[in-house]
Structure formats: structure tokens, C-alpha cells
Motif scaffolding. Structure first.
Motif, PDB file in Angstrom:
ATOM      1  N   LEU A  79      22.145  12.778 -28.111  1.00 46.57           N
ATOM      2  CA  LEU A  79      21.766  11.772 -29.287  1.00 46.57           C
ATOM      3  C   LEU A  79      20.371  11.372 -29.150  1.00 46.57           C
ATOM      4  O   LEU A  79      19.797  11.207 -27.816  1.00 46.57           O
ATOM      5  CB  LEU A  79      22.523  10.537 -29.136  1.00 46.57           C
ATOM      6  N   LEU A  80      19.474  11.216 -30.147  1.00 51.00           N
ATOM      7  CA  LEU A  80      18.067  10.697 -30.064  1.00 51.00           C
ATOM      8  C   LEU A  80      17.957   9.374 -30.099  1.00 51.00           C
ATOM      9  O   LEU A  80      18.757   8.698 -31.162  1.00 51.00           O
ATOM     10  CB  LEU A  80      17.271  11.544 -31.307  1.00 51.00           C
ATOM     11  N   THR A  81      17.182   8.632 -29.377  1.00 55.55           N
ATOM     12  CA  THR A  81      17.013   7.350 -29.359  1.00 55.55           C
ATOM     13  C   THR A  81      15.681   6.933 -29.596  1.00 55.55           C
ATOM     14  O   THR A  81      14.688   7.803 -29.536  1.00 55.55           O
ATOM     15  CB  THR A  81      17.865   6.639 -28.099  1.00 55.55           C
ATOM     16  N   ASP A  82      15.392   5.459 -29.724  1.00 55.92           N
ATOM     17  CA  ASP A  82      13.951   4.932 -29.628  1.00 55.92           C
ATOM     18  C   ASP A  82      13.342   5.361 -31.124  1.00 55.92           C
ATOM     19  O   ASP A  82      12.141   5.287 -31.048  1.00 55.92           O
ATOM     20  CB  ASP A  82      13.371   5.160 -28.431  1.00 55.92           C
ATOM     21  N   PHE A  83      14.036   5.564 -32.097  1.00 52.55           N
ATOM     22  CA  PHE A  83      13.367   5.564 -33.299  1.00 52.55           C
ATOM     23  C   PHE A  83      12.481   4.051 -33.657  1.00 52.55           C
ATOM     24  O   PHE A  83      13.130   3.238 -33.712  1.00 52.55           O
ATOM     25  CB  PHE A  83      14.462   5.927 -34.623  1.00 52.55           C
ATOM     26  N   GLY A  84      11.371   4.303 -34.183  1.00 59.55           N
ATOM     27  CA  GLY A  84      10.580   3.361 -34.643  1.00 59.55           C
ATOM     28  C   GLY A  84       9.882   2.479 -33.517  1.00 59.55           C
ATOM     29  O   GLY A  84       9.016   1.953 -33.785  1.00 59.55           O
ATOM     30  N   VAL A  85      10.236   2.674 -32.454  1.00 59.21           N
ATOM     31  CA  VAL A  85       9.603   1.841 -31.206  1.00 59.21           C
ATOM     32  C   VAL A  85       7.968   2.254 -31.223  1.00 59.21           C
ATOM     33  O   VAL A  85       7.246   1.331 -31.148  1.00 59.21           O
ATOM     34  CB  VAL A  85      10.123   2.038 -29.908  1.00 59.21           C
ATOM     35  N   ARG A 127       5.883  -6.856 -38.322  1.00 60.20           N
ATOM     36  CA  ARG A 127       6.207  -5.430 -38.702  1.00 60.20           C
ATOM     37  C   ARG A 127       7.717  -5.074 -38.025  1.00 60.20           C
ATOM     38  O   ARG A 127       8.375  -4.214 -38.742  1.00 60.20           O
ATOM     39  CB  ARG A 127       5.100  -4.526 -38.076  1.00 60.20           C
ATOM     40  N   PHE A 128       7.880  -5.579 -37.054  1.00 57.66           N
ATOM     41  CA  PHE A 128       9.464  -5.185 -36.570  1.00 57.66           C
ATOM     42  C   PHE A 128      10.514  -5.489 -37.575  1.00 57.66           C
ATOM     43  O   PHE A 128      11.255  -4.818 -37.840  1.00 57.66           O
ATOM     44  CB  PHE A 128       9.641  -6.150 -35.365  1.00 57.66           C
ATOM     45  N   VAL A 129      10.353  -6.770 -38.293  1.00 57.94           N
ATOM     46  CA  VAL A 129      11.290  -7.276 -39.261  1.00 57.94           C
ATOM     47  C   VAL A 129      11.234  -6.430 -40.436  1.00 57.94           C
ATOM     48  O   VAL A 129      12.132  -6.082 -40.969  1.00 57.94           O
ATOM     49  CB  VAL A 129      10.834  -8.645 -39.603  1.00 57.94           C
ATOM     50  N   GLN A 130       9.929  -6.069 -40.877  1.00 61.84           N
ATOM     51  CA  GLN A 130       9.720  -4.889 -41.896  1.00 61.84           C
ATOM     52  C   GLN A 130      10.665  -3.958 -41.743  1.00 61.84           C
ATOM     53  O   GLN A 130      10.982  -3.055 -42.680  1.00 61.84           O
ATOM     54  CB  GLN A 130       8.273  -4.923 -42.391  1.00 61.84           C
ATOM     55  N   GLU A 131      10.489  -3.064 -40.650  1.00 65.33           N
ATOM     56  CA  GLU A 131      11.211  -1.824 -40.235  1.00 65.33           C
ATOM     57  C   GLU A 131      12.539  -2.035 -40.101  1.00 65.33           C
ATOM     58  O   GLU A 131      13.312  -0.961 -39.952  1.00 65.33           O
ATOM     59  CB  GLU A 131      10.463  -1.318 -38.859  1.00 65.33           C
ATOM     60  N   ARG A 132      13.138  -3.121 -40.309  1.00 61.58           N
ATOM     61  CA  ARG A 132      14.633  -3.502 -40.097  1.00 61.58           C
ATOM     62  C   ARG A 132      15.572  -2.748 -41.040  1.00 61.58           C
ATOM     63  O   ARG A 132      16.419  -1.740 -40.371  1.00 61.58           O
ATOM     64  CB  ARG A 132      15.019  -4.963 -40.330  1.00 61.58           C
ATOM     65  N   THR A 133      15.359  -2.349 -42.202  1.00 61.83           N
ATOM     66  CA  THR A 133      16.128  -1.599 -43.066  1.00 61.83           C
ATOM     67  C   THR A 133      16.037  -0.365 -42.749  1.00 61.83           C
ATOM     68  O   THR A 133      17.356   0.416 -42.688  1.00 61.83           O
ATOM     69  CB  THR A 133      15.691  -2.163 -44.446  1.00 61.83           C
ATOM     70  N   ALA A 134      15.057   0.091 -42.557  1.00 64.32           N
ATOM     71  CA  ALA A 134      14.694   1.716 -42.185  1.00 64.32           C
ATOM     72  C   ALA A 134      15.403   2.241 -40.896  1.00 64.32           C
ATOM     73  O   ALA A 134      16.443   3.024 -40.905  1.00 64.32           O
ATOM     74  CB  ALA A 134      13.454   2.034 -42.215  1.00 64.32           C
ATOM     75  N   LEU A 135      15.502   1.113 -39.846  1.00 64.65           N
ATOM     76  CA  LEU A 135      16.102   1.518 -38.748  1.00 64.65           C
ATOM     77  C   LEU A 135      17.618   1.408 -38.714  1.00 64.65           C
ATOM     78  O   LEU A 135      18.311   2.208 -38.286  1.00 64.65           O
ATOM     79  CB  LEU A 135      15.452   0.402 -37.484  1.00 64.65           C
ATOM     80  N   LEU A 136      17.934   0.310 -39.442  1.00 63.15           N
ATOM     81  CA  LEU A 136      19.397  -0.048 -39.360  1.00 63.15           C
ATOM     82  C   LEU A 136      20.058   1.210 -40.310  1.00 63.15           C
ATOM     83  O   LEU A 136      21.257   1.498 -40.329  1.00 63.15           O
ATOM     84  CB  LEU A 136      19.661  -1.316 -40.061  1.00 63.15           C
ATOM     85  N   GLY A 137      19.278   1.821 -41.120  1.00 66.57           N
ATOM     86  CA  GLY A 137      19.863   2.861 -42.244  1.00 66.57           C
ATOM     87  C   GLY A 137      20.100   4.170 -41.822  1.00 66.57           C
ATOM     88  O   GLY A 137      20.689   5.023 -42.170  1.00 66.57           O
ATOM     89  N   LEU A 138      19.651   4.370 -40.348  1.00 69.27           N
ATOM     90  CA  LEU A 138      19.753   5.821 -39.747  1.00 69.27           C
ATOM     91  C   LEU A 138      21.209   6.086 -39.215  1.00 69.27           C
ATOM     92  O   LEU A 138      21.531   5.434 -38.329  1.00 69.27           O
ATOM     93  CB  LEU A 138      18.749   5.843 -38.500  1.00 69.27           C
ATOM     94  N   ASP A 139      22.122   6.551 -39.762  1.00 65.21           N
ATOM     95  CA  ASP A 139      23.226   6.745 -39.424  1.00 65.21           C
ATOM     96  C   ASP A 139      23.762   8.405 -39.433  1.00 65.21           C
ATOM     97  O   ASP A 139      23.707   8.991 -40.523  1.00 65.21           O
ATOM     98  CB  ASP A 139      24.174   6.197 -40.566  1.00 65.21           C
ATOM     99  N   HIS A 140      23.806   8.753 -38.080  1.00 68.34           N
ATOM    100  CA  HIS A 140      23.844  10.484 -37.945  1.00 68.34           C
ATOM    101  C   HIS A 140      24.631  10.518 -36.300  1.00 68.34           C
ATOM    102  O   HIS A 140      24.252   9.770 -35.615  1.00 68.34           O
ATOM    103  CB  HIS A 140      22.766  11.158 -38.045  1.00 68.34           C
TER     104      HIS A 140
END
Length: 420
Positions: free
Chosen positions: A153-159, A51-64
């Protein structure tokens, strides 16, 4: 001691510890980074790794600008790590531990930054699910904002989503931090974007008051309050800001604002909050010390130390400071596993669990100090009543005496002749 994380990164020293893992100061091909190394029991869960690998694209795509960017996800043997931006600063929990509460202008500016971050995440279809002060970092090298606030800054998205896998948690379990859980999560509904708004409004309440609106005591009691209790007003808070808080803490998710709306509305409040000092309120259930030698109620409890006359800073309940060797408080763990309360438990017990903030120095209802003050008031009223009765009695006696003194004396010259 340095350790390799994958083939590209080296972790040099521990920056902080949390319930999900350990944050290291690391070095990568492009310079310094923060490496969040998840717990070994999580890394050994193959379902979670997938699941961690599946979430890779979403997590890497958060740019703000207000999101701590994830540069890489490393799966290497027993290592499961997120490689993130290194933020030169501290987390919001640490600042709260030091200051207890913040001036409204700075608090609103910080929360507006986080709302901007949530707006970008929600637009990308990502729900954070664990918004709390521990997951808000303050960039001490960034430009100061309103009220002297550092950029947030907000961190730990997806954990939280990664750890909340079907095999690790069933429908009878809740994953989250009790103080910040939206009512719909407590009731077993799936988390949507509105849960982040509820959690962020709880954070704002905590920044203003120094405590959360429904926290305190056993986690089960906290969960019940989220579902059954109405948030109590904060003395001294501007009405417009209070109405905004109430709307975002609504029990119904559809009644809450969207993140972008919340950010805009908060920034509209900033001019009216300029120069306003921190609120002066006491936490529900706390007792102000009446003398210098009074025992500190926090002494001997987990996460608490005596403050009092020694002048030492009090460690707030549930603090999870980002320092080496810090011991997390179980009531504030990021992924505390709790049983979902049954319908009968949620329906009952609301009365008596409300936590109403009090003006500073006011006694807690039902406390020994409150009862003593009530007795003193009754004695004072009784004495006043006796004085009043005595005054009325004296007044009546004086009036009667005056009436008797007004009778004219009998003239001996005009007396009736004696009867022979």
C-alpha cells in the motif's frame, strides 16, 4: 503517554518517525487509526495550513485497495495531522534493511501493486512526488501474492506537495529524496505523473539489486547522475524485465510508461520469474572483505554499523526504520532541501561517476584489490611468456642437434688418395 488530536482522536504511542513528522497509533470513533502528526514548524506556517485544508478534498477522495486511505485532516492549534488507515505490517525499507534484496518475483509483485495505486492517483489528478520504500507499507495480515509477497500500500500522498510551498522553497531549491528524483525535477521542471514512474522504477531496481542505480556519495553527485548517467545493466536480470526498467528510467518523461501500463506489463513478467533467486551482485564502490578481520567500510559512518565476523545485520545507508526513536539519515530524508545544480555542473563531471554493478566478489575498478589482481595477471602473463620463449629456444636447439646428427660419417675406405 496519550495525547488528544483534535476532538475526535487520541494518539497512544509512537509507531515511527520521519523527516516530515511522527506516526502515532491512535483511536478514533470507528476504531484504531494511524495519525501522522506533522512537525510543529510546519503547523505554525499559516500558508501551509491553508494549503493543507485546500488539499483536503483530493486527499480524502483517494480510495484504492493499494492506497493507505486518509480519513481526516486535523488542524487544531499547533497540531497538523493526517488520520489514516492503520496497516498491520511494516514498511518496505525495513524489509530491505533485513533482507538487502528480494527475489525478482516478489519484488515485481510489490511494485505492480504500487503501480496500481499510482494509476488511481494519477487518474484523480494527484501526483505523489515522493515514491520510495519508506512510503510503501506491507500488509502482513493480507493474503500472500506471487513469490510470497504481502500486499503493498502506498502512503503519504500529498505530503511533499504540502511542504513544497512557494514561501518555503524557491526556484533554486529541490524538495525530495535524492536517490529517487527524476531528472526533470533536478533540472527545475514542474513534477508531473512521470516523476512517480521514474521513482517507482528506481524502487524496483533497488529491490532487485539492493542499491539504487544513481545513489551513493554527496547528494549533488546523485543529482548529477540522474541527469547525465545511463542506468547500468544488472547481471542476471531477465531481458524483458530489464527493458521495462530502462524505459521507465528514461531521461525524457514522455518515454516512460503510464502507471496502468507499468502495472500490466509487470504482471505479465511474473510467470517467468517464479522460483528465481535474488540476484547476486555487489554494489558499485563496495569491496568484498578478503579476510575475516578486514575493517568494515560502513563502520563509523552515519547510518552504518560493522557486520563482519560478528554476524550482526548491516544497516543499509539511508535506512529510516519505523521504530520509536529512529534517527533519519539526512541523505534519505523525505524533504531534503537541496540546491539545484547549475547547467555547467550538470553538463560536466559525468565521467567517473557511473556506478556499474559487478558480479558478486568482483573487485571495484581502480581499487587496491583490482590493482593487485592486475599486477598478478601481468606477472602471470610475463612468466608464461618466459616459459614460452624458453620452450621455443629449447625446441630450436633440439632441432639443430637433430640436423647435425643426420650427417653421414666419412668412410675411410673411400677416402681420396694422398697427393705425392
Amino acid at each position: 503517554m496519550a495525547r488528544k488530536i483534535g476532538s475526535r482522536y487520541t494518539a497512544h504511542q509512537v509507531l515511527g518517525r520521519g523527516s516530515a513528522g511522527t506516526v502515532w497509533l491512535g483511536e478514533g470513533p470507528d476504531g484504531p487509526v494511524a495519525v501522522k502528526l506533522l512537525r510543529e514548524d510546519l503547523a505554525s506556517d499559516q500558508e501551509l495550513v491553508g494549503r493543507f485544508v485546500q488539499e483536503r478534498t483530493a486527499l480524502l477522495g483517494l480510495d484504492h485497495p493499494h492506497i493507505v486511505s486518509v480519513h481526516d485532516l486535523v488542524v487544531d492549534g499547533n497540531d497538523l495531522a493526517l488520520v489514516m488507515d492503520l496497516v498491520r505490517g511494516t514498511d518496505l525499507r525495513t524489509r530491505l534493511d533485513r533482507e538487502r534484496r528480494m527475489a525478482p518475483e516478489a519484488a515485481v509483485a510489490i511494485v505492480a501493486d504500487v503501480a496500481d495505486a499510482l494509476a488511481a492517483a494519477h487518474a484523480a489528478g494527484v501526483v505523489h512526488r515522493d515514491v520510495k520504500p519508506e512510503n510503501v507499507l506491507l500488509d502482513m495480515q493480507g493474503p500472500l501474492g506471487p513469490g510470497g509477497a504481502h500486499p503493498a500500500l502506498l502512503t503519504d500522498f500529498g505530503v511533499a506537495k504540502l511542504i513544497d510551498t512557494p514561501r518555503r522553497t524557491r526556484a533554486t531549491k529541490i524538495i525530495g529524496t535524492p536517490d529517487y528524483l527524476a531528472p526533470e525535477i533536478v533540472e527545475g521542471l514542474p513534477p508531473r505523473a512521470a516523476v512517480d514512474i521514474y521513482a517507482l522504477a528506481t524502487v524496483l531496481y533497488e529491490l532487485l539489486a539492493g542499491f539504487t542505480p544513481f545513489g551513493g556519495g554527496h547528494p549533488g553527485a546523485v543529482l548529477r547522475r540522474h541527469v547525465t548517467e545511463t542506468v547500468a545493466p544488472l547481471p542476471g536480470i531477465p531481458d524483458e524485465l530489464w527493458q521495462l526498467l530502462v524505459q521507465c528510467l528514461a531521461k525524457a518523461p514522455a518515454s516512460r510508461l503510464r502507471a496502468s501500463e507499468l502495472a500490466a506489463r509487470l504482471r505479465e513478467q511474473l510467470p517467468s520469474l517464479a522460483g528465481m533467486p535474488p540476484l547476486d551482485v555487489d554494489e558499485p564502490g563496495s569491496e568484498p572483505e578478503e579476510d575475516e578481520g578486514a575493517e568494515d567500510p560502513a563502520e563509523g559512518t552515519e547510518g552504518g554499523t560493522a557486520a563482519g565476523a560478528r554476524g550482526e545485520p548491516r544497516v543499509r545507508r539511508g535506512a529510516v526504520p519505523l521504530v520509536p526513536g529512529a534517527k533519519p539519515d539526512s541523505n534519505r530524508d523525505t524533504h531534503t532541501s537541496m540546491r539545484v545544480p547549475g547547467p555547467d555542473e550538470l553538463a560536466g563531471g559525468a565521467r567517473g561517476t557511473a556506478r556499474v554493478p559487478r558480479a558478486a566478489g568482483a573487485p571495484r575498478p581502480g581499487s587496491a584489490r583490482n590493482r593487485a589482481m592486475a599486477r598478478r595477471r601481468r606477472l602471470t602473463l610475463g612468466a608464461a611468456a618466459l616459459v614460452l620463449v624458453a620452450a621455443v629456444g629449447l625446441g630450436a636447439w633440439a632441432a639443430l642437434s637433430d640436423d647435425e646428427g643426420d650427417v653421414p660419417p666419412q668412410d675411410s675406405n673411400n677416402s681420396a688418395p694422398a697427393v705425392p
